[in-house]
Design a protein around this motif. Structure first.
Motif, PDB file in Angstrom:
ATOM      1  N   HIS A  18     108.423 -23.151  12.400  1.00 35.82           N
ATOM      2  CA  HIS A  18     107.966 -22.852  10.821  1.00 35.82           C
ATOM      3  C   HIS A  18     109.371 -23.415   9.766  1.00 35.82           C
ATOM      4  O   HIS A  18     108.526 -24.012   8.807  1.00 35.82           O
ATOM      5  N   ALA A  19     110.546 -23.578   9.933  1.00 36.58           N
ATOM      6  CA  ALA A  19     111.225 -24.283   9.117  1.00 36.58           C
ATOM      7  C   ALA A  19     110.920 -25.584   9.174  1.00 36.58           C
ATOM      8  O   ALA A  19     111.084 -26.233   8.050  1.00 36.58           O
ATOM      9  N   MET A  20     110.568 -26.426  10.287  1.00 36.31           N
ATOM     10  CA  MET A  20     110.197 -27.492  10.276  1.00 36.31           C
ATOM     11  C   MET A  20     108.930 -27.830   9.555  1.00 36.31           C
ATOM     12  O   MET A  20     108.868 -29.009   8.944  1.00 36.31           O
ATOM     13  N   ARG A  21     108.205 -26.993   9.664  1.00 33.62           N
ATOM     14  CA  ARG A  21     106.773 -27.279   8.569  1.00 33.62           C
ATOM     15  C   ARG A  21     107.222 -27.317   7.314  1.00 33.62           C
ATOM     16  O   ARG A  21     106.728 -28.058   6.459  1.00 33.62           O
ATOM     17  N   ALA A  22     108.168 -26.340   6.635  1.00 35.89           N
ATOM     18  CA  ALA A  22     108.626 -26.450   5.309  1.00 35.89           C
ATOM     19  C   ALA A  22     109.400 -27.773   5.205  1.00 35.89           C
ATOM     20  O   ALA A  22     109.118 -28.155   4.012  1.00 35.89           O
ATOM     21  N   ALA A  23     110.258 -28.032   5.953  1.00 37.99           N
ATOM     22  CA  ALA A  23     110.754 -29.528   5.885  1.00 37.99           C
ATOM     23  C   ALA A  23     109.938 -30.710   5.568  1.00 37.99           C
ATOM     24  O   ALA A  23     109.935 -31.472   4.934  1.00 37.99           O
ATOM     25  N   ALA A  24     108.741 -30.513   6.579  1.00 34.56           N
ATOM     26  CA  ALA A  24     107.859 -31.600   6.519  1.00 34.56           C
ATOM     27  C   ALA A  24     106.968 -31.823   5.056  1.00 34.56           C
ATOM     28  O   ALA A  24     106.784 -32.486   4.700  1.00 34.56           O
ATOM     29  N   ALA A  25     106.629 -30.596   4.645  1.00 39.25           N
ATOM     30  CA  ALA A  25     106.004 -30.365   3.239  1.00 39.25           C
ATOM     31  C   ALA A  25     106.805 -30.842   2.181  1.00 39.25           C
ATOM     32  O   ALA A  25     106.440 -31.487   1.473  1.00 39.25           O
ATOM     33  N   SER A  26     108.025 -30.560   2.297  1.00 43.80           N
ATOM     34  CA  SER A  26     108.950 -31.149   1.223  1.00 43.80           C
ATOM     35  C   SER A  26     109.121 -32.633   1.260  1.00 43.80           C
ATOM     36  O   SER A  26     109.068 -33.273   0.247  1.00 43.80           O
ATOM     37  N   LEU A  27     109.059 -33.172   2.413  1.00 41.83           N
ATOM     38  CA  LEU A  27     109.320 -34.665   2.684  1.00 41.83           C
ATOM     39  C   LEU A  27     107.947 -35.400   2.438  1.00 41.83           C
ATOM     40  O   LEU A  27     108.096 -36.424   1.839  1.00 41.83           O
ATOM     41  N   TRP A  28     106.992 -34.886   2.939  1.00 38.67           N
ATOM     42  CA  TRP A  28     105.859 -35.570   3.387  1.00 38.67           C
ATOM     43  C   TRP A  28     104.525 -35.093   2.908  1.00 38.67           C
ATOM     44  O   TRP A  28     103.411 -35.295   2.921  1.00 38.67           O
ATOM     45  N   ASN A  29     104.797 -33.917   1.778  1.00 37.97           N
ATOM     46  CA  ASN A  29     103.544 -33.240   1.180  1.00 37.97           C
ATOM     47  C   ASN A  29     102.723 -32.596   2.209  1.00 37.97           C
ATOM     48  O   ASN A  29     101.579 -32.376   1.683  1.00 37.97           O
ATOM     49  N   ASP A  30     102.843 -32.297   3.285  1.00 36.14           N
ATOM     50  CA  ASP A  30     101.990 -31.931   4.337  1.00 36.14           C
ATOM     51  C   ASP A  30     102.722 -31.163   5.344  1.00 36.14           C
ATOM     52  O   ASP A  30     103.765 -31.713   6.084  1.00 36.14           O
ATOM     53  N   PRO A  31     102.490 -29.735   5.653  1.00 37.35           N
ATOM     54  CA  PRO A  31     103.297 -29.029   6.839  1.00 37.35           C
ATOM     55  C   PRO A  31     103.198 -29.422   8.180  1.00 37.35           C
ATOM     56  O   PRO A  31     103.783 -29.078   9.226  1.00 37.35           O
ATOM     57  N   ASN A  32     101.915 -30.080   8.261  1.00 37.63           N
ATOM     58  CA  ASN A  32     101.524 -30.523   9.587  1.00 37.63           C
ATOM     59  C   ASN A  32     102.468 -31.445  10.458  1.00 37.63           C
ATOM     60  O   ASN A  32     102.902 -32.371  10.070  1.00 37.63           O
ATOM     61  N   LEU A  33     102.724 -31.086  11.543  1.00 36.96           N
ATOM     62  CA  LEU A  33     103.627 -31.730  12.329  1.00 36.96           C
ATOM     63  C   LEU A  33     103.069 -32.816  13.355  1.00 36.96           C
ATOM     64  O   LEU A  33     103.807 -33.413  14.158  1.00 36.96           O
ATOM     65  N   HIS A  34     101.683 -32.641  13.314  1.00 35.30           N
ATOM     66  CA  HIS A  34     100.925 -33.797  14.259  1.00 35.30           C
ATOM     67  C   HIS A  34     101.448 -35.310  14.040  1.00 35.30           C
ATOM     68  O   HIS A  34     101.447 -35.496  12.872  1.00 35.30           O
ATOM     69  N   GLY A  35     101.771 -35.782  15.006  1.00 40.48           N
ATOM     70  CA  GLY A  35     102.185 -37.071  14.849  1.00 40.48           C
ATOM     71  C   GLY A  35     103.674 -37.488  14.690  1.00 40.48           C
ATOM     72  O   GLY A  35     104.147 -38.551  14.503  1.00 40.48           O
ATOM     73  N   LYS A  36     104.485 -36.289  14.227  1.00 42.80           N
ATOM     74  CA  LYS A  36     105.675 -36.401  13.885  1.00 42.80           C
ATOM     75  C   LYS A  36     106.631 -36.791  15.236  1.00 42.80           C
ATOM     76  O   LYS A  36     106.215 -35.877  16.190  1.00 42.80           O
ATOM     77  N   ARG A  37     107.615 -37.549  14.983  1.00 45.70           N
ATOM     78  CA  ARG A  37     108.624 -37.791  16.069  1.00 45.70           C
ATOM     79  C   ARG A  37     109.676 -36.622  15.783  1.00 45.70           C
ATOM     80  O   ARG A  37     110.383 -36.793  14.803  1.00 45.70           O
ATOM     81  N   VAL A  38     109.893 -35.781  16.801  1.00 41.50           N
ATOM     82  CA  VAL A  38     110.833 -34.700  16.983  1.00 41.50           C
ATOM     83  C   VAL A  38     111.875 -35.054  18.024  1.00 41.50           C
ATOM     84  O   VAL A  38     111.241 -34.939  19.143  1.00 41.50           O
ATOM     85  N   ALA A  39     113.156 -35.079  17.708  1.00 42.28           N
ATOM     86  CA  ALA A  39     113.977 -35.381  18.950  1.00 42.28           C
ATOM     87  C   ALA A  39     114.586 -33.871  19.038  1.00 42.28           C
ATOM     88  O   ALA A  39     115.440 -33.285  17.953  1.00 42.28           O
ATOM     89  N   VAL A  40     114.728 -33.384  20.094  1.00 40.33           N
ATOM     90  CA  VAL A  40     115.111 -31.885  20.403  1.00 40.33           C
ATOM     91  C   VAL A  40     116.380 -31.994  21.485  1.00 40.33           C
ATOM     92  O   VAL A  40     116.419 -32.599  22.614  1.00 40.33           O
ATOM     93  N   GLN A  41     117.565 -31.754  20.827  1.00 46.15           N
ATOM     94  CA  GLN A  41     118.971 -31.788  21.743  1.00 46.15           C
ATOM     95  C   GLN A  41     119.160 -30.284  22.320  1.00 46.15           C
ATOM     96  O   GLN A  41     119.274 -29.499  21.684  1.00 46.15           O
TER      97      GLN A  41
END
Length: 360
Positions: free
Chosen positions: A154-177
Motif C-alpha cells: 500500500h505504501a507503493m500504491r501511494a508512491a505510484a499515485a504521487s509519481l504517476w497520478n495512479d496508484p495501480n501497480l499493473h505493468g510497473k517494474r518492481v525490483a525486490v531485494q
C-alpha cells in the motif's frame, strides 16, 4: 565505544545472560511516552557485542517513530539475542529470556523478528505475558510478515499515485531485494496486481521457487539494487542506500520493508537530489507492528480489523509526501517531524496527581 553516549536518548537498556543456555541478550527501550515499548527480538550472530549494541539502539529508536507515525498508542523498543539461532535455540534459553522481559514489568513487549518464530514466542510466553506474535491457534496474531508485506504494497500504491497520478501497480517494474518471509509475500501481492517483478536473494532455492510459481525474473544479488525499474524494494538488511549506491540507482521510487535502509540521514537528501521518491522505511514497513498491536491491545485478535488499519499506510504515505512537497523537504524529514511532534505533544502532558495512599 562511549557506552553512556551511545545510550543517550533511550530510557533504559537491559543486559541479560544465562551461561547454561548461552543466552546473551540486550533489550533497548527508546520511549514509552505513547505506551509500552513494542518491538521484536532479533536472534543474530553479530561479529561482536559492539555491533549488537549499535543495532539494537538504532532499531529501538526506529520503532518509536514507526509506532508514532502510525498512530499507535505504543512506544519503541527492540531486543537482540547474540548468537547463531541454528545452534543456540533451546527451551531454557527462551524461558530465561522470557524472565528477563518479565523483569521490566510490561515496559517492553516483544514479538518475533529476524531469527525468531511464533514457536519461540510460545516458549517466551511460559515466563511472561508481555509477548505478542503467538500462533493464531492460541489466539495470537501469528507471523507478522504478511501484514508487513501488505503495508509495503500500500505504501507503493501511494508512491505510484504521487509519481504517476495512479496508484495501480499493473505493468510497473518492481525490483525486490530479498525474498524472505516479507519479500516473498510482497512478490505474491505484486504479481497478483499485475506488476513485472524482478527478484534477488542469496537463497537460490527460494528464488527458483518464486520464479517457477509466479513467473518473475531473477538477477544476481549484487545486481538487484542497480536494476532498471520503476520501484526498488529493499527487503533484506539495512544501510543499502548510501552515498556510493544512490547515484547508481535506476528507479523512480524506493519503497521496501528493510529497516534502516539509509546509511545516514543525509542519504534522504541524496535520493531527493537524484529525483527518487523515498518512502521512509519505518512508515512502509509498519504493517507488522500494526498487526501485533491489535493482539497487544488486550482484546481478541482480529486479522480483518488489523488489516484495515494496515491499509491506512497508503493514506499515511500520501500525507507524508504531500507535507514534504509543501514544506520543500524530504519525505524522511516529513515523517520524522510527524512522529516526533506526536511524541512531544504527549510527553508534555503533566503527570496525574497522586492518590492518597499511592506512591510513585
Amino acid at each position: 565505544m562511549d557506552i553512556f553516549e551511545t545510550f543517550d536518548g533511550h530510557e533504559e537498556v537491559l543486559f541479560g545472560s544465562d551461561p547454561a543456555s548461552g543466552l546473551r541478550a540486550i533489550i533497548a527501550i527508546h520511549s514509552t511516552t505513547l505506551g509500552p515499548a513494542l518491538g521484536g527480538t532479533r536472534f543474530f550472530a553479530y561479529p561482536n557485542e559492539t555491533e549488537a549494541i549499535v543495532d539494537v539502539m538504532r532499531l529501538s529508536e526506529g520503532m518509536s517513530y514507526k509506532a508514532a507515525v502510525s498512530g499507535l498508542d505504543l512506544g519503541g523498543g527492540k531486543a537482540v539475542i547474540i548468537g547463531d539461532p541454528r545452534q543456540l535455540k533451546s527451551e531454557r534459553l527462551f524461558r530465561a529470556y522470557g524472565r528477563l522481559i518479565d523483569s521490566l514489568g510490561g515496559r517492553y513487549v516483544t514479538a518475533e523478528d529476524v531469527g525468531t518464530t511464533t514457536g519461540d514466542m510460545e516458549l517466551i510466553a511460559k515466563e511472561t505475558r508481555h509477548v505478542t506474535g503467538l500462533p493464531q491457534a492460541r489466539g495470537g496474531s501469528g507471523d507478522p510478515s504478511p501484514a508487513t508485506a501488505l503495508g509495503v504494497f500500500h505504501a507503493m500504491r501511494a508512491a505510484a499515485a504521487s509519481l504517476w497520478n495512479d496508484p495501480n501497480l499493473h505493468g510497473k517494474r518492481v525490483a525486490v531485494q530479498g525474498v524472505g518471509k516479507v519479500g516473498g509475500a510482497l512478490v505474491e501481492l505484486l504479481t497478483d496486481a499485475g506488476a513485472h517483478v524482478i527478484i534477488a536473494d542469496i537463497n537460490a532455492a527460494e528464488v527458483a521457487r518464486l520464479v517457477e510459481v509466479h513467473g518473475v525474473t531473477s538477477v544476481a544479488p549484487d545486481e538487484i539494487l542497480f536494476t532498471e525499474c520503476d520501484i526498488l524494494a529493499p527487503c533484506a538488511m539495512g544501510a543499502v542506500l548510501t552515498e556510493s549506491t544512490i547515484p547508481l540507482l535506476m528507479c523512480e521510487a524506493v519503497v521496501g520493508s528493510a529497516n534502516n535502509q539509509l546509511g545516514e540521514d543525509k542519504d534522504a537528501e541524496r535520493l531527493e537530489d537524484h529525483e527518487i521518491v523515498y518512502v521512509p522505511d519505518f512508515v512502509a514497513n509498519a504493517g507488522g507492528i500494526i498487526n501485533i498491536a491489535d493482539e497487544a491491545a488486550g482484546r481478541t485478535y482480529s486479522w480483518d480489523r488489523a488489516i484495515e488499519v494496515v491499509k491506512r499506510i497508503e493514506t499515511t504515505v500520501d500525507s507524508i509526501l504531500d507535507r514534504a512537497s509543501d514544506q520543500a523537504t524530504t519525505p524522511h524529514a516529513a515523517a520524522m517531524a510527524i512522529a516526533t511532534e506526536r511524541i512531544a505533544s504527549v510527553a508534555s502532558l503533566p503527570m496525574p496527581p497522586l492518590q492518597k495512599g499511592s506512591h510513585r
